[in-house]
Design a protein around this motif. Structure first.
Motif, PDB file in Angstrom:
ATOM      1  N   SER A 103       0.829  -1.196   0.000  1.00  7.62           N
ATOM      2  CA  SER A 103       0.000   0.000   0.000  1.00  7.62           C
ATOM      3  C   SER A 103       0.870   1.254   0.000  1.00  7.62           C
ATOM      4  CB  SER A 103      -0.916   0.002   1.227  1.00  7.62           C
ATOM      5  OG  SER A 103      -1.712   1.172   1.260  1.00  7.62           O
ATOM      6  N   GLY A 104       0.532   2.194  -0.872  1.00  6.03           N
ATOM      7  CA  GLY A 104       1.298   3.432  -0.993  1.00  6.03           C
ATOM      8  C   GLY A 104       2.387   3.360  -2.045  1.00  6.03           C
ATOM      9  N   GLU A 105       2.595   2.180  -2.621  1.00  2.66           N
ATOM     10  CA  GLU A 105       3.634   2.033  -3.641  1.00  2.66           C
ATOM     11  C   GLU A 105       2.995   1.880  -5.021  1.00  2.66           C
ATOM     12  OE1 GLU A 105       7.196   0.453  -0.742  1.00  2.66           O
ATOM     13  OE2 GLU A 105       6.046  -1.058  -1.870  1.00  2.66           O
ATOM     14  N   HIS A 106       3.829   1.643  -6.037  1.00  7.87           N
ATOM     15  CA  HIS A 106       3.403   1.890  -7.413  1.00  7.87           C
ATOM     16  C   HIS A 106       3.998   0.858  -8.365  1.00  7.87           C
ATOM     17  CE1 HIS A 106       4.147   4.268 -11.283  1.00  7.87           C
ATOM     18  NE2 HIS A 106       2.829   4.272 -11.195  1.00  7.87           N
ATOM     19  N   ILE A 107       3.222   0.535  -9.402  1.00 14.97           N
ATOM     20  CA  ILE A 107       3.654  -0.386 -10.451  1.00 14.97           C
ATOM     21  C   ILE A 107       3.410   0.284 -11.798  1.00 14.97           C
ATOM     22  CG2 ILE A 107       3.148  -2.608 -11.583  1.00 14.97           C
ATOM     23  CD1 ILE A 107       2.219  -3.585  -8.764  1.00 14.97           C
ATOM     24  N   VAL A 108       4.327   0.092 -12.726  1.00 15.60           N
ATOM     25  CA  VAL A 108       4.119   0.517 -14.109  1.00 15.60           C
ATOM     26  C   VAL A 108       3.838  -0.741 -14.926  1.00 15.60           C
ATOM     27  CG1 VAL A 108       5.028   1.762 -16.095  1.00 15.60           C
ATOM     28  CG2 VAL A 108       5.761   2.406 -13.786  1.00 15.60           C
ATOM     29  N   ASP A 119      -8.216  -6.170 -14.729  1.00 21.38           N
ATOM     30  CA  ASP A 119      -9.148  -6.134 -13.597  1.00 21.38           C
ATOM     31  C   ASP A 119      -8.394  -6.156 -12.270  1.00 21.38           C
ATOM     32  OD1 ASP A 119     -11.303  -6.143 -15.321  1.00 21.38           O
ATOM     33  OD2 ASP A 119     -11.677  -8.301 -15.122  1.00 21.38           O
ATOM     34  N   LEU A 120      -7.447  -7.067 -12.158  1.00 18.90           N
ATOM     35  CA  LEU A 120      -6.662  -7.201 -10.926  1.00 18.90           C
ATOM     36  C   LEU A 120      -5.922  -5.912 -10.597  1.00 18.90           C
ATOM     37  CD1 LEU A 120      -5.193  -8.956  -8.684  1.00 18.90           C
ATOM     38  CD2 LEU A 120      -3.470  -9.425 -10.451  1.00 18.90           C
ATOM     39  N   LEU A 121      -5.257  -5.348 -11.583  1.00 18.59           N
ATOM     40  CA  LEU A 121      -4.395  -4.193 -11.322  1.00 18.59           C
ATOM     41  C   LEU A 121      -5.178  -2.908 -11.109  1.00 18.59           C
ATOM     42  CD1 LEU A 121      -1.454  -4.835 -13.839  1.00 18.59           C
ATOM     43  CD2 LEU A 121      -1.643  -5.515 -11.443  1.00 18.59           C
ATOM     44  N   GLN A 122      -6.237  -2.695 -11.883  1.00 26.71           N
ATOM     45  CA  GLN A 122      -6.922  -1.412 -11.764  1.00 26.71           C
ATOM     46  C   GLN A 122      -8.001  -1.406 -10.689  1.00 26.71           C
ATOM     47  OE1 GLN A 122      -8.763  -0.361 -15.502  1.00 26.71           O
ATOM     48  NE2 GLN A 122     -10.500  -1.726 -15.220  1.00 26.71           N
ATOM     49  N   ASP A 123      -8.515  -2.563 -10.307  1.00 27.38           N
ATOM     50  CA  ASP A 123      -9.583  -2.616  -9.307  1.00 27.38           C
ATOM     51  C   ASP A 123      -9.090  -3.122  -7.957  1.00 27.38           C
ATOM     52  OD1 ASP A 123     -11.306  -1.718 -11.250  1.00 27.38           O
ATOM     53  OD2 ASP A 123     -12.128  -3.681 -11.707  1.00 27.38           O
ATOM     54  N   THR A 124      -8.645  -4.372  -7.927  1.00 23.70           N
ATOM     55  CA  THR A 124      -8.266  -4.970  -6.644  1.00 23.70           C
ATOM     56  C   THR A 124      -7.021  -4.331  -6.056  1.00 23.70           C
ATOM     57  OG1 THR A 124      -9.278  -7.063  -7.305  1.00 23.70           O
ATOM     58  CG2 THR A 124      -7.730  -7.137  -5.472  1.00 23.70           C
ATOM     59  N   PHE A 125      -6.000  -4.096  -6.873  1.00 25.72           N
ATOM     60  CA  PHE A 125      -4.806  -3.440  -6.342  1.00 25.72           C
ATOM     61  C   PHE A 125      -5.127  -2.025  -5.863  1.00 25.72           C
ATOM     62  CE2 PHE A 125      -0.683  -5.718  -7.693  1.00 25.72           C
ATOM     63  CZ  PHE A 125      -1.221  -6.942  -7.343  1.00 25.72           C
ATOM     64  N   ALA A 126      -6.042  -1.350  -6.547  1.00 23.22           N
ATOM     65  CA  ALA A 126      -6.459  -0.018  -6.092  1.00 23.22           C
ATOM     66  C   ALA A 126      -7.124  -0.107  -4.721  1.00 23.22           C
ATOM     67  CB  ALA A 126      -7.402   0.616  -7.106  1.00 23.22           C
ATOM     68  N   ASP A 127      -7.937  -1.136  -4.510  1.00 23.68           N
ATOM     69  CA  ASP A 127      -8.556  -1.341  -3.200  1.00 23.68           C
ATOM     70  C   ASP A 127      -7.503  -1.500  -2.110  1.00 23.68           C
ATOM     71  OD1 ASP A 127     -11.020  -1.280  -4.431  1.00 23.68           O
ATOM     72  OD2 ASP A 127     -11.278  -3.460  -4.453  1.00 23.68           O
ATOM     73  N   ALA A 131      -0.935   1.719  -6.432  1.00 17.85           N
ATOM     74  CA  ALA A 131      -1.234   2.466  -7.652  1.00 17.85           C
ATOM     75  C   ALA A 131      -0.594   1.789  -8.858  1.00 17.85           C
ATOM     76  CB  ALA A 131      -0.713   3.893  -7.528  1.00 17.85           C
ATOM     77  N   VAL A 132      -1.286   1.825  -9.976  1.00 19.75           N
ATOM     78  CA  VAL A 132      -0.772   1.245 -11.216  1.00 19.75           C
ATOM     79  C   VAL A 132      -0.942   2.255 -12.337  1.00 19.75           C
ATOM     80  CG1 VAL A 132      -0.941  -0.640 -12.885  1.00 19.75           C
ATOM     81  CG2 VAL A 132      -1.379  -1.093 -10.465  1.00 19.75           C
ATOM     82  N   THR A 133       0.139   2.521 -13.067  1.00 18.68           N
ATOM     83  CA  THR A 133       0.090   3.348 -14.263  1.00 18.68           C
ATOM     84  C   THR A 133       0.210   2.444 -15.476  1.00 18.68           C
ATOM     85  OG1 THR A 133       1.119   5.232 -13.144  1.00 18.68           O
ATOM     86  CG2 THR A 133       1.202   5.203 -15.555  1.00 18.68           C
ATOM     87  N   PHE A 134      -0.770   2.521 -16.371  1.00 20.80           N
ATOM     88  CA  PHE A 134      -0.744   1.730 -17.595  1.00 20.80           C
ATOM     89  C   PHE A 134      -0.154   2.562 -18.728  1.00 20.80           C
ATOM     90  CE2 PHE A 134      -4.167  -0.157 -15.096  1.00 20.80           C
ATOM     91  CZ  PHE A 134      -3.896  -1.517 -15.224  1.00 20.80           C
ATOM     92  N   VAL A 135       0.780   1.965 -19.462  1.00 25.49           N
ATOM     93  CA  VAL A 135       1.435   2.666 -20.567  1.00 25.49           C
ATOM     94  C   VAL A 135       1.388   1.804 -21.820  1.00 25.49           C
ATOM     95  CG1 VAL A 135       2.997   3.900 -19.012  1.00 25.49           C
ATOM     96  CG2 VAL A 135       3.733   1.735 -20.031  1.00 25.49           C
TER      97      VAL A 135
END
Length: 438
Positions: A103-108, A119-127, A131-135
């Motif tokens: 929590s509080g960290e980030h994935i690209v 679904d996993l990265l944008q919904d569950t990880f957000a919960d 944070a996830v940035t999609f590129v």
């Protein structure tokens, strides 16, 4: 070992007769150790096993002898140092990243991912506060620009599902390593036979073993492989879960305990995330996945050869607007095949029927096409011995927004193929008959 009395009552005999714990059998193939738990010779042995002061079997949620054979075999094929078998490919993706980012960290992450991963990265990880940035995975500057001080991993697929885009892994890995973070690659579609991500700079490889590794559509499973290339001790403050004292394992940090002879990262995956969340790979499924591994090179060669023929056939058919297969010179990723897939391009790819401009009409045309197939089956799976088709927009990627679908190259007329091991002439005849009607 318990002493067997000269005579036992019926109730005792029906539970214990005929079996002595710890007696090895000289089987020619890895057996199925279908046991939830394992007997300890003494309480002192049990104490040492639970404290990880010695290797051995405790409970199959954490480790099982059949699963251990599967883990070691995949690690060898990937050129890694250790692996963790888990219940599914989705579990492999989730746990591989949870062990790196909290929590509080980030994935690209690449935006051209399988829909369930999105679904996993944008919904569950957000919960969970991650944070996830999609590129766009082809935009190298976008990878570099997305890095933050709290970034802990890059994630992408070596070959995307369903458009079969090839990641320029070496270039992306160089950007990640310059930022001091590992690269996690989902290598499901390529498998270690068509590509070893380690050879191009990846640090962790994950698979849905449900797919080509198993190869027959019978058994769920996943695996996470530490490729042994990332030094977590170089920046200890960034990786406290590995470099600071770990209360579950006496004797210091995981790096101190496992850094020289094993994998601190896989030790964390197993002792925390598999242990706590419980997505364990069953002994029976590990056995079936081992059977699949024994023919992986033979099957992948046939899959790739069949898929190339199908792609060429589809590209020449007037009912087809575009074929997304990197083995075709028309593909934007054809130039990367020689470097990243020298043994053959992937057999999971897509094509687009001509669009009418109306989504409802397009869906009807796709349904008409799929409904006339006899060899290829409508199944939400890939990597089967059988040829499979799916409609990503309404099936595997149906939770994505129209913008996300467009960015991933998926339209209402996109059909995903997983070309199987059948006679290619039968597959082509089947597609030809269905396309002629469309």
């Amino acid at each position: 070992m318990p002493v067997t009395p000269p005579e036992q009552s019926f109730a005792t005999a029906q539970v214990q007769a005929g079996f002595v714990s710890g007696v090895a059998q000289n089987t020619a193939v890895p057996p199925i150790y279908q046991s939830n738990a394992f007997e300890f010779s003494t309480l002192s042995e049990a104490r040492d096993l639970f404290a990880l002061r010695r290797d051995g079997n405790i409970y199959s949620r954490a480790a099982n002898p059949t699963v251990l054979v599967f883990e070691e075999r995949v690690a060898v094929l990937e050129g890694g140092i250790a692996a963790a078998g888990v219940a599914s490919g989705q579990a492999a993706v989730a746990l591989s990243l949870l062990a790196l980012a909290k929590s509080g960290e980030h994935i690209v992450a690449a935006r051209q991912l399988y829909g369930g991963t999105v679904d996993l990265l944008q919904d569950t990880f957000a919960d969970w506060g991650i944070a996830v940035t999609f590129v766009d995975q082809d935009d190298l500057q976008a990878w570099a620009d997305a890095v933050r001080p709290e970034t802990r991993a890059f994630f992408a697929e070596s070959v995307t599902n369903p458009i079969a885009q090839i990641l320029d892994l070496r270039a992306v890995a160089d950007i990640a390593h310059a930022a001091g973070v590992p690269v996690v690659i989902d290598n499901t579609v390529a498998t270690p036979y068509l590509q070893r991500p380690k050879d191009f700079g990846a640090d962790i490889s994950v698979h849905s073993a449900t797919k080509f590794i198993g190869g027959h559509g019978t058994s769920l499973g996943g695996v996470i492989v530490d490729l042994g290339t990332f030094d977590f001790s170089a920046e200890p403050a960034r990786w406290p879960q590995l470099t600071e004292p770990y209360r579950r394992v006496a004797g210091g940090s995981l790096v101190e305990r496992f850094g020289e002879k094993a994998s601190p990262y896989i030790a964390l995956v197993k002792t925390k995330y598999v242990h706590d969340l419980g997505p364990s790979l069953s002994a029976f499924n590990a056995f079936q996945l081992l059977q699949g591994l024994e023919t992986l090179d033979l099957r992948m060669s046939r899959h790739s050869a069949n898929a190339q023929l199908v792609a060429e056939f589809l590209e020449a058919h007037p009912a087809v607007a575009r074929v997304h297969h990197p083995g075709l010179p028309s593909s934007d990723w054809h130039g990367l095949v020689e470097t990243y897939l020298p043994r053959g391009a992937a057999s999971v790819f897509s094509f687009d029927l001509h669009s009418t401009g109306d989504d409802a009409a397009d869906f009807e045309r796709v349904e008409q096409f799929i409904g006339r197939l006899h060899i290829s089956r409508l199944v939400a799976n890939i990597g089967d011995a059988r040829s499979l088709v799916a409609h990503p927009a309404s099936m595997t990627h149906s939770h994505m927004t129209p913008t996300q679908l467009a960015e991933s190259g998926i339209t209402s007329t996109t059909v995903r193929l997983s070309v199987g091991l059948e006679d290619p002439s039968d597959i082509l005849r089947d597609f030809g008959a269905a396309l002629d009607v469309v």
